[in-house]
Design a protein around this motif. Structure first.
Motif, mmCIF file in Angstrom:
data_model
loop_
_atom_site.group_PDB
_atom_site.id
_atom_site.type_symbol
_atom_site.label_atom_id
_atom_site.label_comp_id
_atom_site.label_asym_id
_atom_site.label_seq_id
_atom_site.Cartn_x
_atom_site.Cartn_y
_atom_site.Cartn_z
ATOM 1 N N ILE A 16 -88.961 -3.181 -9.916
ATOM 2 C CA ILE A 16 -89.119 -2.889 -11.347
ATOM 3 C C ILE A 16 -89.899 -3.985 -12.083
ATOM 4 O O ILE A 16 -90.172 -3.866 -13.279
ATOM 5 N N LYS A 71 -92.408 -14.349 -15.088
ATOM 6 C CA LYS A 71 -92.369 -13.712 -13.765
ATOM 7 C C LYS A 71 -91.372 -12.565 -13.687
ATOM 8 O O LYS A 71 -90.306 -12.598 -14.295
ATOM 9 N N GLY A 72 -91.751 -11.554 -12.917
ATOM 10 C CA GLY A 72 -90.846 -10.467 -12.573
ATOM 11 C C GLY A 72 -90.042 -10.878 -11.351
ATOM 12 O O GLY A 72 -90.331 -11.896 -10.716
ATOM 13 N N GLU A 75 -88.668 -9.884 -4.343
ATOM 14 C CA GLU A 75 -87.754 -9.465 -3.270
ATOM 15 C C GLU A 75 -87.610 -10.552 -2.222
ATOM 16 O O GLU A 75 -88.586 -11.223 -1.888
ATOM 17 N N ASN A 86 -88.585 -16.997 -4.701
ATOM 18 C CA ASN A 86 -88.039 -17.545 -5.955
ATOM 19 C C ASN A 86 -87.648 -18.999 -5.781
ATOM 20 O O ASN A 86 -87.978 -19.849 -6.606
ATOM 21 N N GLU A 263 -87.866 -15.732 -16.493
ATOM 22 C CA GLU A 263 -87.654 -14.497 -15.730
ATOM 23 C C GLU A 263 -86.282 -13.927 -16.065
ATOM 24 O O GLU A 263 -85.410 -14.643 -16.549
ATOM 25 N N PRO A 270 -84.644 -2.025 -6.382
ATOM 26 C CA PRO A 270 -85.544 -1.073 -5.710
ATOM 27 C C PRO A 270 -85.150 0.390 -5.930
ATOM 28 O O PRO A 270 -86.026 1.268 -5.903
ATOM 29 N N ASP A 271 -83.852 0.650 -6.207
ATOM 30 C CA ASP A 271 -83.425 2.055 -6.372
ATOM 31 C C ASP A 271 -84.053 2.730 -7.586
ATOM 32 O O ASP A 271 -84.198 3.948 -7.615
HETATM 33 P P1 NAP Z 1 -80.807 -6.264 -8.507
HETATM 34 O O1 NAP Z 1 -82.218 -6.036 -8.157
HETATM 35 O O2 NAP Z 1 -80.553 -7.113 -9.691
HETATM 36 O O3 NAP Z 1 -80.175 -4.824 -8.736
HETATM 37 C C1 NAP Z 1 -78.808 -4.551 -8.727
HETATM 38 C C2 NAP Z 1 -78.550 -3.302 -9.560
HETATM 39 O O4 NAP Z 1 -78.469 -3.674 -10.930
HETATM 40 C C3 NAP Z 1 -79.669 -2.287 -9.512
HETATM 41 O O5 NAP Z 1 -79.539 -1.472 -8.393
HETATM 42 C C4 NAP Z 1 -79.462 -1.575 -10.821
HETATM 43 O O6 NAP Z 1 -78.288 -0.788 -10.718
HETATM 44 C C5 NAP Z 1 -79.062 -2.689 -11.755
HETATM 45 N N1 NAP Z 1 -80.171 -3.302 -12.483
HETATM 46 C C6 NAP Z 1 -80.692 -4.552 -12.295
HETATM 47 N N2 NAP Z 1 -81.636 -4.785 -13.183
HETATM 48 C C7 NAP Z 1 -81.734 -3.698 -13.965
HETATM 49 C C8 NAP Z 1 -82.559 -3.338 -15.081
HETATM 50 N N3 NAP Z 1 -83.470 -4.201 -15.575
HETATM 51 N N4 NAP Z 1 -82.400 -2.120 -15.615
HETATM 52 C C9 NAP Z 1 -81.477 -1.264 -15.148
HETATM 53 N N5 NAP Z 1 -80.662 -1.536 -14.112
HETATM 54 C C10 NAP Z 1 -80.794 -2.738 -13.522
HETATM 55 O O7 NAP Z 1 -79.997 -6.906 -7.282
HETATM 56 P P2 NAP Z 1 -80.092 -6.650 -5.716
HETATM 57 O O8 NAP Z 1 -80.152 -5.170 -5.457
HETATM 58 O O9 NAP Z 1 -79.022 -7.448 -5.142
HETATM 59 O O10 NAP Z 1 -81.465 -7.297 -5.277
HETATM 60 C C11 NAP Z 1 -82.657 -6.562 -5.030
HETATM 61 C C12 NAP Z 1 -83.761 -7.533 -4.646
HETATM 62 O O11 NAP Z 1 -84.044 -8.407 -5.729
HETATM 63 C C13 NAP Z 1 -83.418 -8.421 -3.433
HETATM 64 O O12 NAP Z 1 -84.558 -8.527 -2.614
HETATM 65 C C14 NAP Z 1 -83.091 -9.758 -4.059
HETATM 66 O O13 NAP Z 1 -83.354 -10.837 -3.211
HETATM 67 C C15 NAP Z 1 -84.040 -9.759 -5.258
HETATM 68 N N6 NAP Z 1 -83.618 -10.640 -6.365
HETATM 69 C C16 NAP Z 1 -84.578 -11.336 -6.994
HETATM 70 C C17 NAP Z 1 -84.254 -12.132 -8.074
HETATM 71 C C18 NAP Z 1 -85.353 -12.904 -8.759
HETATM 72 O O14 NAP Z 1 -86.514 -12.648 -8.503
HETATM 73 N N7 NAP Z 1 -85.045 -13.838 -9.644
HETATM 74 C C19 NAP Z 1 -82.937 -12.188 -8.541
HETATM 75 C C20 NAP Z 1 -81.962 -11.419 -7.889
HETATM 76 C C21 NAP Z 1 -82.316 -10.634 -6.800
HETATM 77 P P3 NAP Z 1 -78.194 0.792 -10.664
HETATM 78 O O15 NAP Z 1 -77.779 1.051 -9.254
HETATM 79 O O16 NAP Z 1 -77.095 1.072 -11.630
HETATM 80 O O17 NAP Z 1 -79.495 1.389 -11.012
#
Ligand code: NAP
Length: 483
Positions: A16, A71-72, A75, A86, A263, A270-271
């Protein structure tokens, strides 16, 4: 309207990321702030290109030029493969302070609504277990070094107090696990206690981190700033996000003496990626922090008011509860833009001055001591034998080297000379040898090397740690059960 454009590196990121970053940029531009973005790549796209760190050289060069990043999320492959892009970015540019503010927002339903939560987690961002120094000691035993330094603690503690001053906050809780990890987490607590004396106007309290989690769930309104270590802060800040509406509302800043990177706390989700469903608020609030950081306080407050007005009017994305149908990311963005210039009646942006960020030191960080001694050595070995078999062999090897075997432990528990009831054993033993010479005489490198040479005739040794005393104080912990 700004006089000159703000140069910044933009990393749209993964999942996203591009949607929420583009929302924030559109709003900033609508507020009349001129940006000169240099759009670069990091994360999944970089890994796919074979860049092991996840951060290509062009991206690093851009950040070195602009020293400002929006930054966004990026993954990270979980549990295998590459390092986190990160963490690479945070460490490479020594953005030692991770600031994660949350507050009650109008129109955002939570079980805590009405309790006026307004908390900032200040998380140390480069040290601790996230230094990423891990080893397999044996095929069965993994180890991760928890690195905490006095200079690192001083810098983050000063930053937390300076942040409190800049935002007019009054209280800092330092959350540690110093009751268990007396050297590492203890260093954080002691440094906090020392430096807090320089900031008499701010109330300074220590709290154990497990109690902090409990108190956050029970009485979150008592907290103002929580200063903590990297790992504790990662967890506590997700908890505080949950108190105020979830990850969709949690912004963050990674601030160093030279580079600042803004950020959302959330990841790439990803969902919902590419579906125009993401809540861009967290990234917009992060962009507001960026604008304040570069002195664009008026634009920052105007955008914050527009976000508050939009939320209180019931416009919402799918992750929020509400009576009205959910808006898409772009509809939500456009609603904020249409509210620019309006003032929220229910909440207001915080007064904010620039933070006095502690400068980078060019010296090698250290602490002066007047005396130091090496009183022994821990030798870590791999063996499938029982402690009762290993002990006599090591005693024999130690004979004549100037050190004696004192204790053998396994996963931190003493297992020789006595093996406790029910202690499970693994094939990695910590064998403690102490000087057998005159009290106070140093154990020499020659003695340690002689000992290692002898041990290697019987066992595979994995690593050693010298047992040091600084200014008369032991710089090593005892095994559970060691006298
Ligand atoms: P996540 O991407 O934060 O997502 C967890 C859940 O939170 C999502 O499935 C979604 O839930 C909800 N969500 C998060 N942000 C949202 C938004 N802006 N709007 C609406 N719903 C939101 O956590 P994750 O699934 O554990 O991690 C996915 C990837 O992101 C991994 O590769 C991880 O390493 C990476 N990551 C990166 C950072 C960073 O760049 N700083 C931080 C954390 C994780 P629903 O199921 O309800 O849609």
């Amino acid at each position: 309207m700004t006089s000159s454009a703000i140069k910044l590196t933009v990393l749209p990121g993964d999942g996203i990321g591009p949607e929420v970053v583009s929302s924030a940029l559109k709003i900033i531009s609508a507020a009349g702030v001129r940006l000169e973005p240099d759009v670069q790549v990091a994360g999944a796209q970089a890994f796919q290109r074979g860049v092991e760190s996840g951060v290509p050289a062009d991206t690093i060069a851009s950040v070195e030029r602009t020293r400002l990043v929006l930054k966004g999320p990026l993954e990270t492959p979980i549990g295998f493969g590459n390092k986190s892009a990160n963490v690479t970015l945070r460490k490479f540019f020594e953005t030692f302070a991770n600031v994660r503010p949350v507050r009650e927002l109008p129109g955002v339903k939570t079980p805590y609504a009405g309790r006026h939560i307004d908390i900032v987690v200040v998380r140390e961002n480069v040290e601790d277990l996230y230094a990423g120094i891990e080893h397999m000691e044996t095929p069965a035993v993994a180890q991760c070094l928890k690195i905490i330094t006095r200079p690192g603690c001083e810098k983050i503690t000063r930053f937390a107090f300076e942040y409190a001053m800049a935002e007019g906050r009054h209280k800092i809780h330092c959350a540690t696990k110093s009751n268990i990890m007396k050297f590492t987490e203890g260093l954080v607590q002691h440094t906090f206690e020392d430096i807090s004396k320089e900031y008499a106007s701010i109330e300074a309290r220590h709290i154990l981190v497990d109690n902090a989690a409990h108190q956050l769930a029970m009485h979150p309104e008592q907290f103002d700033i929580i200063l903590t270590t990297n790992m504790n802060g990662d967890i506590l800040s997700d908890l505080t996000s949950g108190l105020t509406g979830g990850l969709g509302f949690a912004p963050s800043a990674n601030i160093g003496s030279d580079v600042a990177m803004f950020e959302a706390v959330h990841g790439s989700a990803p969902d919902i990626a590419g579906k125009n469903l993401a809540n861009p608020t967290a990234l917009i609030l992060s962009a507001i922090m960026l604008l304040r950081h570069v002195g664009e306080g008026n634009a920052a407050s105007e955008i914050e008011h527009a976000v508050l007005v939009t939320l209180e009017s019931g416009v919402r994305t799918g992750d929020m509860e509400g009576p009205r149908a959910a808006s898409s990311t772009t509809e939500f963005t456009d609603a904020i833009i249409s509210n620019l210039g309006k003032k929220s009646q229910l909440a207001k942006p915080r007064e904010f001055e620039r933070i006095n960020v502690p400068p980078a030191s060019k010296e090698v960080g250290h602490v002066n001591v007047t005396s130091r001694a090496v009183v022994g050595v821990d030798v870590f070995i791999e063996s499938l034998e029982y402690p009762a078999q290993i002990g006599p062999v090591l005693q024999r090897h130690a004979k004549g080297t100037g050190v004696d075997l004192k204790v053998i432990s396994n996963r931190g528990t003493a297992v020789w000379p006595e093996l406790g009831h029910g202690t499970s054993l693994v094939d990695a033993y910590q064998c403690r040898f102490v000087g057998s010479g005159a009290v106070g005489a140093d154990v020499t490198d020659a003695q340690i090397l002689d000992l290692l040479q002898r041990i290697s005739n019987s066992y595979r040794w994995v690593h050693i740690e010298k047992l040091q005393r600084f200014d008369g104080k032991d710089g090593f912990s005892k095994a559970q059960g060691e006298s």
